[in-house]
Design an enzyme around this catalytic site. Structure first.
Site, PDB file in Angstrom:
ATOM      1  N   ARG A   8      -3.992   8.844  -5.152  1.00 33.88           N
ATOM      2  CA  ARG A   8      -4.495   7.998  -6.231  1.00 33.88           C
ATOM      3  C   ARG A   8      -4.416   8.748  -7.544  1.00 33.88           C
ATOM      4  NH1 ARG A   8      -8.241   3.840  -5.235  1.00 33.88           N
ATOM      5  NH2 ARG A   8      -8.337   2.469  -7.021  1.00 33.88           N
ATOM      6  N   ARG A  40      -8.233  11.209  -7.597  1.00 32.37           N
ATOM      7  CA  ARG A  40      -9.341  10.368  -7.122  1.00 32.37           C
ATOM      8  C   ARG A  40     -10.691  11.053  -7.306  1.00 32.37           C
ATOM      9  NH1 ARG A  40      -9.371   7.536  -1.246  1.00 32.37           N
ATOM     10  NH2 ARG A  40     -11.585   7.652  -0.905  1.00 32.37           N
ATOM     11  N   PHE A  60      -0.934  -0.215 -10.072  1.00 28.88           N
ATOM     12  CA  PHE A  60      -1.350  -1.491  -9.494  1.00 28.88           C
ATOM     13  C   PHE A  60      -2.540  -2.113 -10.211  1.00 28.88           C
ATOM     14  CE2 PHE A  60      -2.763   1.897  -6.483  1.00 28.88           C
ATOM     15  CZ  PHE A  60      -4.121   1.841  -6.725  1.00 28.88           C
ATOM     16  N   LYS A  90       0.879  -1.174   0.000  1.00 30.33           N
ATOM     17  CA  LYS A  90       0.000   0.000   0.000  1.00 30.33           C
ATOM     18  C   LYS A  90       0.914   1.220   0.000  1.00 30.33           C
ATOM     19  CE  LYS A  90      -4.046   2.023   2.213  1.00 30.33           C
ATOM     20  NZ  LYS A  90      -3.737   3.427   2.446  1.00 30.33           N
TER      21      LYS A  90
END
Ligand code: AMP
Length: 551
Positions: free
Chosen positions: A259, A274, A343, A254
């Site tokens: 983001r 985000r 990711f 993490k």
């Protein structure tokens, strides 16, 4: 559609408390929305532009009050409007209370005014003009445009114009209501609407396509490079639960950053936060990296982290500073460098991957990028998960994410398929009372350590073993520290004189017949040696009992 008709229906919706009735009223509103259906589907939620557009009105309360005051006449000031809003609590009700009618006809701004009244389309188009106003004099231009609109409003219209402009619609219509209303109005399956909303992120578009082409039209909607979708989100969770709930767990670092959704159309890169704000300009090094690394159009999901000169991650506030940066980006870049860690992969070379399993999406991601891709470890072994966590923490990252390996990508969903491992709330300081010699490469080192709680003066009771979270270097140090204190050996097992205290993290304490304290730790992890503590100040069985009872 007349804006007055929209306002009248919005009044009715506001007066309704029951969810089903609200859906029925919004459905009816959509049925009469004519050419303005796309705008109506947004206005009813208090939105002017689709969520994927980075356009914003940038109208704050001060400008809005000023426009209302001007439309209300000479003897009303912005301060009057502000104080009435403070009393009444709603800018819409305050705007509806003034009589703008006296000035009708004076407004000469834009289209759609005059005797025929405002249409929804005209309001939208003028708000777009307003959003486009930039540079010197833009505040005056915004004020003129907004005044012009208020000037042509009857009270109910003024109520909703004010609320829409300040994003304070408050008529009880959320995203779920609009989804259900589209379903009912155009007789299409709710799943098709839901999926179309996920891939387009555009309520107006989905409503118009549902009306024009029904289910097959909705099915034809796909992700589009350049149009951001909502990010899939995570819940807090534990390793213990993940291992119990799933046949295997996909675990990865993490990252402690912000983001970012990466869109590459084969030529240009766009980056979105985000909240789907366009953050391309503030992050030139990420743009450069993606341009160099990607060979085909793609949409990727990842985290941007700030790093220092040596590549070590910095706290996430540093990234946010870069995200917000509008000017002097180069200067900011000199101070704090950022890096992308990808990711997930939502789209690659013309193919949408939302419905593909996580592991397949991650494989595709690894084909597209040969660096800065998270390492995904699929395992059912808690010790292996602990090792991944120890490595992530060692590298300065925040912790680990636990994901269901065959889960699909659900934009906007905060489900159980992605879990961020909860940080340990309380740790325990436990006495090392035994150990085991390692095997193979680690035969020289003491490995698994037996941990005990204090049960009275010079009395210790076992609570478990810890073998994870310890690097090779630490194993060597711990062996040096503990080997001289070995009291007895039995094969590989050794008894150790209570003298060293470990700080240990865990996810849960449970009762257990295995250990003499009657308790066991779930997912225990070594955090360090408490040099400052001796066994007499280690944690007691009584404290463990209290923690286990949740006190
Ligand atoms: P939180 O912000 O604490 O709710 O944690 C969820 C956030 O962690 C996501 O929205 C991402 O921004 C971030 N994150 C960092 N690494 C990952 C990862 N490997 N997978 C998913 N999200 C991640």
């Amino acid at each position: 559609m007349e804006f007055a008709a929209f306002a009248a229906r919005a009044d009715e919706i506001e007066a309704t408390a029951a969810d089903l009735e609200t859906v029925a009223l919004v459905r009816d509103l959509f049925s009469v929305a004519e050419d303005d259906l796309d705008t109506v589907a947004r206005f009813v939620q208090g939105r002017v532009f689709p969520a994927h557009e980075s356009t914003t009105l940038d109208v704050g309360p001060t400008l809005c009050y000023e426009a209302i005051a001007r439309a209300a006449g000479h003897n009303v000031s912005a301060a009057d409007v502000e104080s009435r809003v403070a009393t009444v609590g709603d800018v819409g009700d305050v705007a509806a209370d003034y009589d703008f009618g006296g000035q009708q006809g004076l407004g000469t701004f834009g289209a759609g005014g005059g005797a025929e009244g405002l249409t929804v389309g005209a309001v939208e188009s003028e708000l777009r003009d307003l959003a486009a106003a930039a540079g010197a004099g833009s505040q005056d231009r915004k004020l003129d445009l907004l005044f012009g609109l208020f000037n042509r409003c009857e009270p109910p219209e003024a109520r909703y114009l004010a609320r829409i402009v300040l994003s304070e619609m408050r008529i009880g219509v959320g995203e779920g209501t609009v989804r259900d209303a589209i379903t009912e109005a155009f007789e299409v399956p709710v799943e098709a609407v839901e999926r179309a909303l996920q891939v387009t992120n555009d309520y107006g578009l989905v409503a118009t396509v549902a009306r024009a082409d029904g289910e097959s039209g909705l099915d034809d909607l796909h992700l589009e490079v350049g149009r951001p979708v909502q990010a899939m989100l995570a819940q807090a969770g534990t390793v213990t639960d993940a291992v119990e709930d799933w046949p295997s767990v996909a675990v990865e670092t993490k990252y402690d950053g912000a983001r970012v959704q990466v869109h590459y159309d084969g030529d240009a890169v766009s980056l979105f936060s985000r909240n789907m704000e366009d953050v391309t300009d503030p992050l030139p090094e990420v743009v450069g990296f993606v341009e160099d690394a990607l060979g085909v159009p793609a949409i990727l999901d990842g985290e941007v982290v700030a790093v220092d000169d040596t590549g070590e991650p910095l706290p996430f506030q540093e990234v946010l500073r870069r995200f917000r940066r509008k000017h002097d980006v180069a200067k900011a870049q000199e101070k704090v460098e950022v890096q992308l860690w990808a990711f997930d992969c939502l789209h690659a070379d013309g193919e949408d991957l939302l419905d593909a399993p996580l592991t397949a999406r991650h494989d595709r991601l690894s084909e597209l990028l040969d660096s800065r891709v998270s390492t995904l470890t699929v395992t059912d072994d808690p010790d292996e998960i602990a090792d991944v966590e120890a490595e992530a923490l060692d590298a300065g990252h925040e912790g680990i994410m636990l994901k269901l390996p065959n889960s699909t990508y659900s934009p906007g969903r905060r489900g159980k398929e992605w879990r961020k491992r909860k940080p340990d709330v309380e740790t325990l300081d436990l006495v090392v009372t035994g150990a085991e010699w390692g095997e193979g490469r680690r035969a020289e080192f003491l490995g698994t350590f037996e941990l005990s709680v204090r049960a009275g003066p010079d009395a210790f009771e076992t609570i478990g073993n810890v073998a994870t979270g310890i690097t090779d270097e630490e194993l060597a140090e711990l062996t040096d520290l503990l080997a001289p204190k070995i009291r007895a050996e039995d094969g590989k097992d050794v008894t150790i004189e209570p003298s060293v205290v470990f700080e240990v993290g865990y996810e849960e304490i449970q009762t257990s017949p295995t250990y003499s304290s009657g308790y066991a730790l779930r997912f225990p992890r070594y955090l360090g040696v408490r040099d400052d503590k001796d066994p007499e100040s280690a944690d007691t069985r009584a404290r463990v009992e209290r923690l286990a009872d949740g006190e």
